[in-house]
Scaffold this active site. Structure first.
Site, PDB file in Angstrom:
ATOM      1  N   LYS A   1       0.712  -1.099   0.167  1.00 24.20           N
ATOM      2  CA  LYS A   1      -0.419  -0.245   0.092  1.00 24.20           C
ATOM      3  C   LYS A   1       0.510   1.054  -0.213  1.00 24.20           C
ATOM      4  O   LYS A   1       0.867   2.094  -0.829  1.00 24.20           O
ATOM      5  CB  LYS A   1      -0.873  -0.477   1.221  1.00 24.20           C
ATOM      6  CG  LYS A   1      -2.069   1.321   1.007  1.00 24.20           C
ATOM      7  CD  LYS A   1      -2.853   0.507   2.922  1.00 24.20           C
ATOM      8  CE  LYS A   1      -3.665   2.044   2.648  1.00 24.20           C
ATOM      9  NZ  LYS A   1      -4.624   1.870   4.032  1.00 24.20           N
TER      10      LYS A   1
ATOM     11  N   GLU B   1      10.833  -4.570   4.388  1.00 27.12           N
ATOM     12  CA  GLU B   1      10.034  -6.002   4.294  1.00 27.12           C
ATOM     13  C   GLU B   1      10.175  -6.257   2.435  1.00 27.12           C
ATOM     14  O   GLU B   1      10.979  -6.958   2.111  1.00 27.12           O
ATOM     15  CB  GLU B   1       9.466  -7.156   4.957  1.00 27.12           C
ATOM     16  CG  GLU B   1       9.822  -7.195   6.399  1.00 27.12           C
ATOM     17  CD  GLU B   1       8.767  -5.695   7.537  1.00 27.12           C
ATOM     18  OE1 GLU B   1       8.662  -5.276   6.644  1.00 27.12           O
ATOM     19  OE2 GLU B   1       8.811  -6.217   8.655  1.00 27.12           O
TER      20      GLU B   1
ATOM     21  N   GLY C   1      -5.258  -2.229   5.337  1.00 22.99           N
ATOM     22  CA  GLY C   1      -4.009  -3.076   4.231  1.00 22.99           C
ATOM     23  C   GLY C   1      -4.618  -4.636   4.305  1.00 22.99           C
ATOM     24  O   GLY C   1      -5.264  -5.393   3.761  1.00 22.99           O
ATOM     25  N   ARG C   2      -5.665  -4.939   6.224  1.00 26.43           N
ATOM     26  CA  ARG C   2      -5.835  -6.425   5.876  1.00 26.43           C
ATOM     27  C   ARG C   2      -7.704  -6.659   5.825  1.00 26.43           C
ATOM     28  O   ARG C   2      -7.826  -7.097   6.208  1.00 26.43           O
ATOM     29  CB  ARG C   2      -5.778  -5.793   8.304  1.00 26.43           C
ATOM     30  CG  ARG C   2      -6.773  -5.307   8.556  1.00 26.43           C
ATOM     31  CD  ARG C   2      -6.556  -5.129   9.880  1.00 26.43           C
ATOM     32  NE  ARG C   2      -6.719  -4.057  10.955  1.00 26.43           N
ATOM     33  CZ  ARG C   2      -6.097  -2.798  10.794  1.00 26.43           C
ATOM     34  NH1 ARG C   2      -4.596  -2.478  10.240  1.00 26.43           N
ATOM     35  NH2 ARG C   2      -6.823  -2.052  11.573  1.00 26.43           N
TER      36      ARG C   2
ATOM     37  N   GLU D   1      -4.850  -7.286  14.891  1.00 32.02           N
ATOM     38  CA  GLU D   1      -4.677  -5.628  14.126  1.00 32.02           C
ATOM     39  C   GLU D   1      -5.735  -5.114  14.079  1.00 32.02           C
ATOM     40  O   GLU D   1      -5.416  -3.474  14.500  1.00 32.02           O
ATOM     41  CB  GLU D   1      -3.848  -5.464  12.863  1.00 32.02           C
ATOM     42  CG  GLU D   1      -2.658  -4.600  12.727  1.00 32.02           C
ATOM     43  CD  GLU D   1      -2.235  -4.292  11.504  1.00 32.02           C
ATOM     44  OE1 GLU D   1      -2.250  -4.334  10.231  1.00 32.02           O
ATOM     45  OE2 GLU D   1      -0.873  -4.922  11.365  1.00 32.02           O
TER      46      GLU D   1
ATOM     47  N   HIS E   1      -5.597 -33.941  17.385  1.00 29.96           N
ATOM     48  CA  HIS E   1      -4.410 -34.407  18.125  1.00 29.96           C
ATOM     49  C   HIS E   1      -3.492 -33.302  18.195  1.00 29.96           C
ATOM     50  O   HIS E   1      -2.258 -34.057  17.720  1.00 29.96           O
ATOM     51  CB  HIS E   1      -3.763 -35.451  16.589  1.00 29.96           C
ATOM     52  CG  HIS E   1      -4.799 -36.386  16.364  1.00 29.96           C
ATOM     53  ND1 HIS E   1      -4.986 -37.556  17.030  1.00 29.96           N
ATOM     54  CD2 HIS E   1      -6.280 -36.043  15.373  1.00 29.96           C
ATOM     55  CE1 HIS E   1      -5.910 -38.039  16.541  1.00 29.96           C
ATOM     56  NE2 HIS E   1      -6.675 -37.532  15.342  1.00 29.96           N
TER      57      HIS E   1
ATOM     58  N   LYS F   1       9.168  -0.151  14.469  1.00 25.02           N
ATOM     59  CA  LYS F   1       9.647  -0.472  12.763  1.00 25.02           C
ATOM     60  C   LYS F   1      10.580   1.088  13.018  1.00 25.02           C
ATOM     61  O   LYS F   1      11.560   1.075  12.261  1.00 25.02           O
ATOM     62  CB  LYS F   1       8.603   0.191  12.286  1.00 25.02           C
ATOM     63  CG  LYS F   1       7.740  -0.235  11.783  1.00 25.02           C
ATOM     64  CD  LYS F   1       6.481   0.053  10.100  1.00 25.02           C
ATOM     65  CE  LYS F   1       5.350  -0.598   9.881  1.00 25.02           C
ATOM     66  NZ  LYS F   1       4.747  -0.491   9.614  1.00 25.02           N
TER      67      LYS F   1
END
Ligand code: F6P
Length: 550
Positions: free
Chosen positions: A215, A221, A277-278, A363, A394, A514
């Site tokens: 965005k 990253e 973003g999410r 978030e 399990h 950050k």
């Protein structure tokens, strides 16, 4: 009256009448067992259900009575949920800390409708980008779009992180059945070089397309991985800078940074600051999804989301799937003190759905102050987690069944499998129903004894039960039903955030780390000894790393 936002900030949540009523009510229902609730209300399993847009929600195995539901709906009304929904759909700037509208619902609004932001109808822009994505996806899928050396594209790698990764990777995995199997799709997110190296190691750069999805187009990253991808591609393509145009496209709101990176903005797919973003997997961020499943399937996914949007916008809360799920989460988080929600899809294709939901839910609702900036005096967003069934059975289900914590569960299952292999689907479904039943009703000491269990072993084999769950049944996993499930959780998160009176659409909590990383990077890379001015723990960790790094 004021806007919905102003209204919800007026009265602190614990002082609302509905909240007080719920506190009082909780005292009278907390001791009730689901065994008793079902015994007293034999049609509960039929009555406490809701069905909409092809999704069946059985919420009967929750620790609620009709009165609880009434009070939760009253709480929603008092907190202005209806008005807040309308404000979102009208394009009001309900993300107040970033002064932004919240319009993921516009991404799936049908052509010809109107949603106005800052005096402009955004729906035509959405459809223009969808058309651009469609044209591009078709060109890649048919082989018309060629790489620098004239070969067709066989590999697509999305580079992004957070919302620019989790939605695309989840949707690709979820809809793999519908994907173009002659192509390879990979996703690079982590700034760990291993993520990059493993994604490209067996690929031919001349057949590989990178979609740089960000965005902001400034995320450390993503930009680092995009630079690595550019170097890798250039090295393989004769270091010809012209090759970049054929092997890199961008998805972003930031044309300036895209151009600065060297991607022609003609190859940029736009979205807007009113898409969080999410909440962006159905925007151009979904370009890799569209290439994988084709434009028609992508549009089916958008249609499914839109159907759920309309249901959320218009259905009475008593029958409103996202509102019910959101209110039940508030009920357990704030009254029973539960800390987590387990999301348990009995569908292998949904293996990344819990990871996707973690960003969406946490978030969004991991907030400690109200819209008015006051410290909350109650819990907000619970921890979401999960794994596909039956693997979880399990592993961690032991704790859900017999541990000391109350963990509300969402079971998600499909009536029809996409892969009818032998008896497997019946066995899978039997396990969903059995788990929800076992959690709710458990096994008493008397039942255990009656099986001839020695006395000393009885306590170990008792299942207390009374552990709540929702069961969500869908006919089949399709692009449309995936869209509905995603929108279901998006709006459940919205419901929760509205009750808690928080901003579910900002994410200031990711900033500090950050900023500190930016300060530490030169300290790790400096050839000379840097003067470290952190706390003694951080200083020692940095010194230790510097002394051992290669
Ligand atoms: O983690 C913070 C965040 O801003 C997320 O909200 C977002 O999805 C992610 O980083 C990636 O951001 P961008 O798409 O700008 O690279």
């Amino acid at each position: 009256m004021g806007t919905a936002v102003e209204r919800v900030t007026n009265t602190p949540l614990p002082e609302r009448q509905a909240w007080k009523n719920l506190e009082h009510h909780y005292a009278s229902v907390k001791g009730l067992h689901l065994r008793q609730l079902f015994a007293e209300q034999p049609d509960r399993g039929k009555k406490m259900t809701a069905k909409a847009v092809g999704i069946y929600l059985d919420f009967s195995k929750n620790r609620i009575t009709d009165e609880t539901l009434k009070l939760l709906v009253q709480l929603a009304e008092e907190c202005g949920l209806r008005e807040h929904i309308d404000s979102m759909f009208r394009g009001e700037k309900i993300n107040i800390t970033e002064n932004r509208a919240v319009l993921h619902v516009a991404l799936r609004a049908p052509a010809g409708t109107s949603i106005v932001v800052d005096g402009q109808n955004v729906v035509p822009e959405v459809h223009a980008v969808l058309q651009k994505m469609t044209d591009f996806s078709n060109r890649v899928r048919t082989g018309e779009w060629k790489g620098h050396t004239g070969k067709r594209i066989r590999n697509v790698i999305n580079i992004g992180i957070g919302g620019s990764d989790l939605g695309p990777v989840m949707a690709y995995e979820a809809l793999k059945h519908y994907s173009e199997r002659s192509m390879t799709f990979r996703f690079i997110s982590n700034v760990d070089g291993t993520d990059f190296a493993e994604a490209v190691r067996d690929l031919d750069a001349s057949e590989t397309l990178f979609i740089v999805s960000s965005k902001t187009f400034t995320t450390l990253e993503t930009m680092t991985n995009a630079q690595a991808a550019r170097a890798w591609a250039l090295a393989a393509l004769g270091n010809d800078p012209k090759s970049i145009a054929k092997h890199f496209v961008a998805v972003s709101t930031n044309a300036k940074e895209v151009a600065k990176f060297g991607i022609d903005t003609a190859n940029m797919f736009e979205f807007w600051d009113w898409v969080g973003g999410r909440y962006s997997m159905d925007s151009a961020i979904g370009l890799s999804t569209m290439i994988a499943i084709g434009p028609d399937n992508f549009r089916q996914m958008l249609n499914g989301m839109h159907e759920m949007d309309e249901h959320f916008r218009t259905a009475p809360f008593e029958q409103n799937l996202p509102a019910l799920m959101g209110l039940l989460t508030v009920w357990y988080s704030n009254f029973f003190g539960s800390e987590t929600v387990a999301v348990l899809p009995y569908e292998q294709y949904l293996k990344r759905f819990p990871a996707y939901l973690q960003q969406l839910t946490m978030e969004s609702n991991g907030k400690h102050v109200t819209l008015a900036g006051n410290q909350v005096t109650y819990q907000t967003g619970p921890i979401y987690w999960g794994e596909p069934g039956t693997n979880g059975q399990h592993s961690f289900y032991q704790l859900i069944h017999q541990g000391t914590r109350l963990i509300p569960c969402d079971f998600i299952a499909f009536m029809k499998t996409l892969n009818p292999v032998g008896r497997q689907h019946d066995l899978l479904m039997a396990n969903v129903f059995a788990q929800a039943e076992a959690l709710a009703f458990g096994k008493t000491a008397e039942q255990v004894k009656a099986e001839g269990t020695p006395d000393w072993l009885v306590p170990h084999r008792v299942f207390e039960g009374n552990r709540p769950s929702n069961t969500i049944l869908v006919e089949r996993l399709t692009p449309s039903s995936l869209g509905k499930l995603v929108a279901l959780y998006e709006h459940s998160v919205f419901t929760q955030g509205t009750i808690w009176g928080i901003d579910s659409f900002d994410q200031w909590g990711v900033e500090l780390g950050k900023v500190l990383a930016q300060r530490i990077i030169p300290e790790l890379e400096s050839p000379g000894e840097p003067k470290l001015q952190h706390d003694s723990s951080t200083n020692t960790l940095i010194e230790s790393y510097r002394s051992q790094k290669e």
